[in-house]
Design a protein around this motif. Structure first.
Motif, PDB file in Angstrom:
ATOM      1  N   LEU A  29       4.873 -30.504 -59.566  1.00 32.65           N
ATOM      2  CA  LEU A  29       4.359 -29.268 -58.985  1.00 32.65           C
ATOM      3  C   LEU A  29       5.376 -28.136 -59.137  1.00 32.65           C
ATOM      4  CD1 LEU A  29       2.798 -30.855 -55.795  1.00 32.65           C
ATOM      5  CD2 LEU A  29       1.647 -30.234 -57.919  1.00 32.65           C
ATOM      6  N   PRO A  30       4.912 -26.893 -59.065  1.00 34.17           N
ATOM      7  CA  PRO A  30       5.810 -25.756 -59.301  1.00 34.17           C
ATOM      8  C   PRO A  30       6.821 -25.559 -58.171  1.00 34.17           C
ATOM      9  CG  PRO A  30       3.615 -24.991 -58.715  1.00 34.17           C
ATOM     10  CD  PRO A  30       3.529 -26.479 -58.854  1.00 34.17           C
ATOM     11  N   ALA A  31       7.943 -24.958 -58.530  1.00 36.62           N
ATOM     12  CA  ALA A  31       8.964 -24.599 -57.546  1.00 36.62           C
ATOM     13  C   ALA A  31       8.373 -23.583 -56.572  1.00 36.62           C
ATOM     14  CB  ALA A  31      10.174 -24.018 -58.253  1.00 36.62           C
ATOM     15  N   GLY A  32       8.851 -23.599 -55.355  1.00 37.59           N
ATOM     16  CA  GLY A  32       8.373 -22.656 -54.350  1.00 37.59           C
ATOM     17  C   GLY A  32       7.190 -23.166 -53.556  1.00 37.59           C
ATOM     18  N   LEU A  33       6.743 -24.360 -53.861  1.00 43.59           N
ATOM     19  CA  LEU A  33       5.615 -24.970 -53.161  1.00 43.59           C
ATOM     20  C   LEU A  33       5.969 -25.171 -51.694  1.00 43.59           C
ATOM     21  CD1 LEU A  33       2.856 -26.588 -53.883  1.00 43.59           C
ATOM     22  CD2 LEU A  33       4.298 -28.552 -53.449  1.00 43.59           C
ATOM     23  N   ARG A  34       5.004 -24.939 -50.807  1.00 41.07           N
ATOM     24  CA  ARG A  34       5.199 -25.161 -49.375  1.00 41.07           C
ATOM     25  C   ARG A  34       3.856 -25.507 -48.745  1.00 41.07           C
ATOM     26  NH1 ARG A  34       5.624 -19.120 -46.802  1.00 41.07           N
ATOM     27  NH2 ARG A  34       3.853 -18.270 -47.908  1.00 41.07           N
ATOM     28  N   GLU A  35       3.903 -25.910 -47.491  1.00 36.18           N
ATOM     29  CA  GLU A  35       2.655 -26.191 -46.795  1.00 36.18           C
ATOM     30  C   GLU A  35       1.833 -24.911 -46.749  1.00 36.18           C
ATOM     31  OE1 GLU A  35       3.771 -27.899 -43.040  1.00 36.18           O
ATOM     32  OE2 GLU A  35       4.375 -29.775 -43.975  1.00 36.18           O
ATOM     33  N   GLY A  36       0.558 -25.017 -47.098  1.00 37.79           N
ATOM     34  CA  GLY A  36      -0.320 -23.859 -47.157  1.00 37.79           C
ATOM     35  C   GLY A  36      -0.441 -23.251 -48.539  1.00 37.79           C
ATOM     36  N   SER A  37       0.398 -23.695 -49.474  1.00 34.30           N
ATOM     37  CA  SER A  37       0.301 -23.183 -50.848  1.00 34.30           C
ATOM     38  C   SER A  37      -1.040 -23.571 -51.452  1.00 34.30           C
ATOM     39  CB  SER A  37       1.412 -23.766 -51.724  1.00 34.30           C
ATOM     40  OG  SER A  37       2.671 -23.254 -51.387  1.00 34.30           O
ATOM     41  N   VAL A  38      -1.543 -22.706 -52.318  1.00 36.66           N
ATOM     42  CA  VAL A  38      -2.785 -22.980 -53.039  1.00 36.66           C
ATOM     43  C   VAL A  38      -2.418 -23.246 -54.496  1.00 36.66           C
ATOM     44  CG1 VAL A  38      -5.004 -22.034 -53.768  1.00 36.66           C
ATOM     45  CG2 VAL A  38      -4.150 -21.558 -51.467  1.00 36.66           C
TER      46      VAL A  38
END
Length: 69
Positions: A29-38
């Motif tokens: 998955l891409p960098a910067g992913l967090r909970e709530g990311s689409v």
């Protein structure tokens, strides 16, 4: 399109629009992913959809504001 529901260890638990869930390895998955990311799939790779994420967060905030004043 998937929404990241939570991150556990090296996995992202994601929800499809139909409510079903899938577990994806964070390394895919891409960098910067967090909970709530689409996430959207483009040419076979997952990418963040920042516009969809912002729209989703704004909708959730409006619903919370309506409920809790």
């Amino acid at each position: 399109m998937l929404t990241v529901e939570r991150i556990i260890d090296d996995l992202a638990v994601c929800e499809h629009d139909d409510g079903s869930h899938v577990h994806l390895a964070l390394v895919d998955l891409p960098a910067g992913l967090r909970e709530g990311s689409v996430l959207v799939r483009v040419n076979g790779a997952w990418q963040l959809d920042l516009a969809a994420e912002q729209a989703r967060r704004a909708k959730l905030k409006a619903q919370a504001d309506e409920l809790f004043g």
